[in-house]
Design a protein around this motif. Structure first.
Motif, mmCIF file in Angstrom:
data_model
loop_
_atom_site.group_PDB
_atom_site.id
_atom_site.type_symbol
_atom_site.label_atom_id
_atom_site.label_comp_id
_atom_site.label_asym_id
_atom_site.label_seq_id
_atom_site.Cartn_x
_atom_site.Cartn_y
_atom_site.Cartn_z
ATOM 1 N N ALA A 22 -3.132 31.549 -2.131
ATOM 2 C CA ALA A 22 -3.870 30.915 -3.219
ATOM 3 C C ALA A 22 -2.918 30.061 -4.037
ATOM 4 O O ALA A 22 -1.699 30.249 -3.995
ATOM 5 N N GLY A 24 -2.050 30.174 -7.002
ATOM 6 C CA GLY A 24 -1.219 30.955 -7.911
ATOM 7 C C GLY A 24 -0.011 31.573 -7.243
ATOM 8 O O GLY A 24 0.876 32.085 -7.906
ATOM 9 N N LEU A 57 -0.877 42.479 -6.398
ATOM 10 C CA LEU A 57 -1.238 41.124 -6.801
ATOM 11 C C LEU A 57 -2.323 40.545 -5.901
ATOM 12 O O LEU A 57 -3.270 39.920 -6.373
ATOM 13 N N ALA A 60 -5.613 42.164 -6.631
ATOM 14 C CA ALA A 60 -6.152 41.807 -7.937
ATOM 15 C C ALA A 60 -6.914 40.487 -7.896
ATOM 16 O O ALA A 60 -7.717 40.218 -8.771
ATOM 17 N N ASP A 61 -6.678 39.684 -6.899
ATOM 18 C CA ASP A 61 -7.355 38.393 -6.794
ATOM 19 C C ASP A 61 -8.413 38.484 -5.699
ATOM 20 O O ASP A 61 -8.110 38.335 -4.516
ATOM 21 N N SER A 63 -10.624 36.455 -4.776
ATOM 22 C CA SER A 63 -10.875 35.223 -4.025
ATOM 23 C C SER A 63 -10.030 35.167 -2.763
ATOM 24 O O SER A 63 -10.473 34.625 -1.746
ATOM 25 N N ILE A 64 -8.847 35.741 -2.791
ATOM 26 C CA ILE A 64 -7.990 35.755 -1.595
ATOM 27 C C ILE A 64 -8.634 36.613 -0.508
ATOM 28 O O ILE A 64 -8.709 36.215 0.648
#
Length: 138
Positions: A22, A24, A57, A60-61, A63-64
């Motif tokens: 992503a 980020g 990490l 926590a996202d 969308s990934i």
């Protein structure tokens, strides 16, 4: 590119071209492996990245994870089309194969990533064309 000219190899190439991380996460997997990891105590104020932290990490996202699942779905659709084409080359496709393709098309979820959405749309259109040849609707 015409939709009817989309081959499984081309679709796999398009999927492979998608970024694996992503926005980020600026470090790709290949770079993370190539860089030496700092040893504990390397700096007084520098956190040491760990596998557990990276997994946290990524988890926590959402969308990934959603994007990964959609890429797996796209691959499953390509594989089903590839199997159908092999069966067509040897004769008549099996009912199970047609059911598999119908199920894939019915369970397809739209993607919020425009590139992945385009790839999924192309695969779905190809699936629907193949199913129409046998008067099957998804």
């Amino acid at each position: 590119m015409r939709i009817d000219s989309l081959t499984p190899l081309m679709a796999r190439s398009l999927l492979a071209a998608l970024p694996k991380t992503a926005p980020g996460f600026p470090v790709a997997e290949e770079e993370a492996v190539a860089r030496p990891m700092p040893m504990q105590g390397a700096g007084p104020n520098q956190p040491v990245p760990s596998v557990a932290m990276l997994v946290t990490l990524a988890a926590a996202d959402p969308s990934i994870e959603r994007r990964r699942k959609q890429a797996v779905d796209a691959e499953r659709g390509i594989n089903a089309l590839d199997k159908l084409h092999k069966e067509l080359a040897t004769g008549t496709p099996s009912v199970e194969r047609l059911r598999e393709i119908v199920e894939w098309s019915e369970n397809l979820e739209p993607s919020d990533d425009p590139v992945l959405a385009g790839i999924l749309s192309d695969i779905d259109l190809r699936v629907r064309v193949e199913l129409a040849k046998f008067d099957v609707q998804a």
